[in-house]
Write a protein that holds these residues in place. Sequence first.
Motif, PDB file in Angstrom:
ATOM      1  N   LEU A  74       0.883  -0.965  -0.150  1.00 25.52           N
ATOM      2  CA  LEU A  74      -0.052  -0.001   0.030  1.00 25.52           C
ATOM      3  C   LEU A  74       0.867   1.267  -0.174  1.00 25.52           C
ATOM      4  N   PRO A  75       0.487   2.245  -0.683  1.00 26.96           N
ATOM      5  CA  PRO A  75       1.343   3.637  -0.810  1.00 26.96           C
ATOM      6  C   PRO A  75       0.960   4.390   0.603  1.00 26.96           C
ATOM      7  N   TRP A  76       1.447   4.138   1.465  1.00 27.00           N
ATOM      8  CA  TRP A  76       1.132   4.827   2.760  1.00 27.00           C
ATOM      9  C   TRP A  76       1.538   6.225   2.788  1.00 27.00           C
ATOM     10  N   TRP A  77       2.327   6.655   1.937  1.00 29.44           N
ATOM     11  CA  TRP A  77       2.801   7.917   1.724  1.00 29.44           C
ATOM     12  C   TRP A  77       1.555   8.735   1.042  1.00 29.44           C
ATOM     13  N   PHE A  78       0.874   8.230   0.170  1.00 24.24           N
ATOM     14  CA  PHE A  78      -0.237   8.632  -0.299  1.00 24.24           C
ATOM     15  C   PHE A  78      -1.574   8.807   0.589  1.00 24.24           C
ATOM     16  N   PHE A  79      -1.518   7.752   1.694  1.00 28.64           N
ATOM     17  CA  PHE A  79      -2.556   8.086   2.562  1.00 28.64           C
ATOM     18  C   PHE A  79      -2.442   9.027   3.648  1.00 28.64           C
ATOM     19  N   ALA A  80      -1.142   9.124   4.012  1.00 29.17           N
ATOM     20  CA  ALA A  80      -0.755   9.944   4.819  1.00 29.17           C
ATOM     21  C   ALA A  80      -0.858  11.535   4.336  1.00 29.17           C
ATOM     22  N   THR A  81      -0.388  11.822   3.132  1.00 28.02           N
ATOM     23  CA  THR A  81      -0.541  13.093   2.325  1.00 28.02           C
ATOM     24  C   THR A  81      -2.026  13.527   2.495  1.00 28.02           C
ATOM     25  N   THR A  82      -3.010  12.617   1.773  1.00 32.60           N
ATOM     26  CA  THR A  82      -4.233  12.703   1.881  1.00 32.60           C
ATOM     27  C   THR A  82      -4.943  13.082   2.895  1.00 32.60           C
ATOM     28  N   SER A  83      -4.456  12.321   3.900  1.00 29.06           N
ATOM     29  CA  SER A  83      -4.958  12.566   5.625  1.00 29.06           C
ATOM     30  C   SER A  83      -4.670  13.992   6.094  1.00 29.06           C
ATOM     31  N   ALA A  84      -3.307  14.442   5.475  1.00 28.71           N
ATOM     32  CA  ALA A  84      -2.937  15.570   6.003  1.00 28.71           C
ATOM     33  C   ALA A  84      -3.525  16.913   5.344  1.00 28.71           C
ATOM     34  N   VAL A  85      -3.764  16.700   3.928  1.00 30.69           N
ATOM     35  CA  VAL A  85      -4.782  17.642   3.071  1.00 30.69           C
ATOM     36  C   VAL A  85      -6.162  17.694   3.754  1.00 30.69           C
ATOM     37  N   LEU A  86      -6.647  16.628   3.845  1.00 30.87           N
ATOM     38  CA  LEU A  86      -8.087  16.820   4.219  1.00 30.87           C
ATOM     39  C   LEU A  86      -8.127  17.140   5.651  1.00 30.87           C
ATOM     40  N   ALA A  87      -7.018  17.010   6.719  1.00 25.78           N
ATOM     41  CA  ALA A  87      -7.250  17.565   7.954  1.00 25.78           C
ATOM     42  C   ALA A  87      -7.088  19.072   7.881  1.00 25.78           C
ATOM     43  N   THR A  88      -6.170  19.314   6.746  1.00 27.85           N
ATOM     44  CA  THR A  88      -6.105  21.105   6.877  1.00 27.85           C
ATOM     45  C   THR A  88      -7.339  21.581   6.363  1.00 27.85           C
ATOM     46  N   ALA A  89      -8.099  20.966   5.303  1.00 29.46           N
ATOM     47  CA  ALA A  89      -9.304  21.563   5.013  1.00 29.46           C
ATOM     48  C   ALA A  89     -10.415  21.364   6.148  1.00 29.46           C
ATOM     49  N   HIS A  90     -10.520  20.538   7.006  1.00 27.87           N
ATOM     50  CA  HIS A  90     -11.399  20.339   7.824  1.00 27.87           C
ATOM     51  C   HIS A  90     -11.154  21.469   8.842  1.00 27.87           C
ATOM     52  N   TYR A  91      -9.989  21.508   9.242  1.00 29.48           N
ATOM     53  CA  TYR A  91      -9.854  22.689  10.422  1.00 29.48           C
ATOM     54  C   TYR A  91      -9.959  24.036   9.674  1.00 29.48           C
ATOM     55  N   ALA A  92      -9.503  24.030   8.354  1.00 31.03           N
ATOM     56  CA  ALA A  92      -9.937  25.527   7.770  1.00 31.03           C
ATOM     57  C   ALA A  92     -11.527  25.838   7.695  1.00 31.03           C
ATOM     58  N   PHE A  93     -12.260  24.705   7.866  1.00 32.46           N
ATOM     59  CA  PHE A  93     -13.776  25.096   7.944  1.00 32.46           C
ATOM     60  C   PHE A  93     -14.251  24.983   9.349  1.00 32.46           C
ATOM     61  N   VAL A  94     -13.587  24.466  10.232  1.00 33.82           N
ATOM     62  CA  VAL A  94     -13.679  24.592  11.575  1.00 33.82           C
ATOM     63  C   VAL A  94     -13.546  25.821  12.481  1.00 33.82           C
ATOM     64  N   ARG A  95     -12.484  26.386  11.917  1.00 33.29           N
ATOM     65  CA  ARG A  95     -11.920  27.649  12.578  1.00 33.29           C
ATOM     66  C   ARG A  95     -13.067  28.932  12.519  1.00 33.29           C
ATOM     67  N   PRO A  96     -13.658  29.140  11.366  1.00 38.99           N
ATOM     68  CA  PRO A  96     -14.598  30.088  11.373  1.00 38.99           C
ATOM     69  C   PRO A  96     -15.941  29.725  12.495  1.00 38.99           C
ATOM     70  N   ALA A  97     -16.043  28.499  12.506  1.00 36.05           N
ATOM     71  CA  ALA A  97     -17.259  27.927  13.286  1.00 36.05           C
ATOM     72  C   ALA A  97     -17.156  28.237  14.798  1.00 36.05           C
ATOM     73  N   VAL A  98     -15.789  27.769  15.231  1.00 35.52           N
ATOM     74  CA  VAL A  98     -15.344  27.851  16.488  1.00 35.52           C
ATOM     75  C   VAL A  98     -15.472  29.145  17.110  1.00 35.52           C
ATOM     76  N   ARG A  99     -15.213  30.123  16.162  1.00 28.54           N
ATOM     77  CA  ARG A  99     -15.167  31.674  16.611  1.00 28.54           C
ATOM     78  C   ARG A  99     -16.494  32.139  16.666  1.00 28.54           C
ATOM     79  N   SER A 100     -17.691  31.588  15.924  1.00 28.28           N
ATOM     80  CA  SER A 100     -18.999  32.190  16.133  1.00 28.28           C
ATOM     81  C   SER A 100     -19.721  31.240  16.946  1.00 28.28           C
ATOM     82  N   ILE A 101     -19.447  30.235  17.192  1.00 26.80           N
ATOM     83  CA  ILE A 101     -20.287  29.139  17.859  1.00 26.80           C
ATOM     84  C   ILE A 101     -19.632  28.535  18.959  1.00 26.80           C
TER      85      ILE A 101
END
Length: 112
Positions: free
Chosen positions: A2-29
């Motif tokens: 399995l290409p673990w580097w691919f899964f790790a990179t995908t996880s990092a990118v998706l986590a960054t996107a998740h936190y980019a959406f969460v940041r405005p939410a935690v400032r208002s809610i």
Amino acid sequence: MLPWWFFATTSAVLATAHYAFVRPAVRSISTHTVTAIVYGIAGVLLMLISTWRGFPVLEQGFWPALAATTALNMIAIFLQYRAHVISDFSIVIPMLAYAPLFLIATSSLILG
């Protein structure tokens, strides 16, 4: 292999996107509400996938382990969301989002 580097990179990118959406939410809610929403969405998705693919056989000790893991993860997520409110985004996100990449590198050094 399995290409673990691919899964790790995908996880990092998706986590960054998740936190980019969460940041405005935690400032208002409240962070409690955002944590409940994130876990609620994850629970619904898990139920849908399990309904579609079939529920696995649960062995003894599953429910206490699930309760403990859920409680610890909710505390960790709550603290991460509080870090978004208190700290600068550029300081918090790299430590959280790129942990899978660092774990791949360090585990290959440790395990050989």
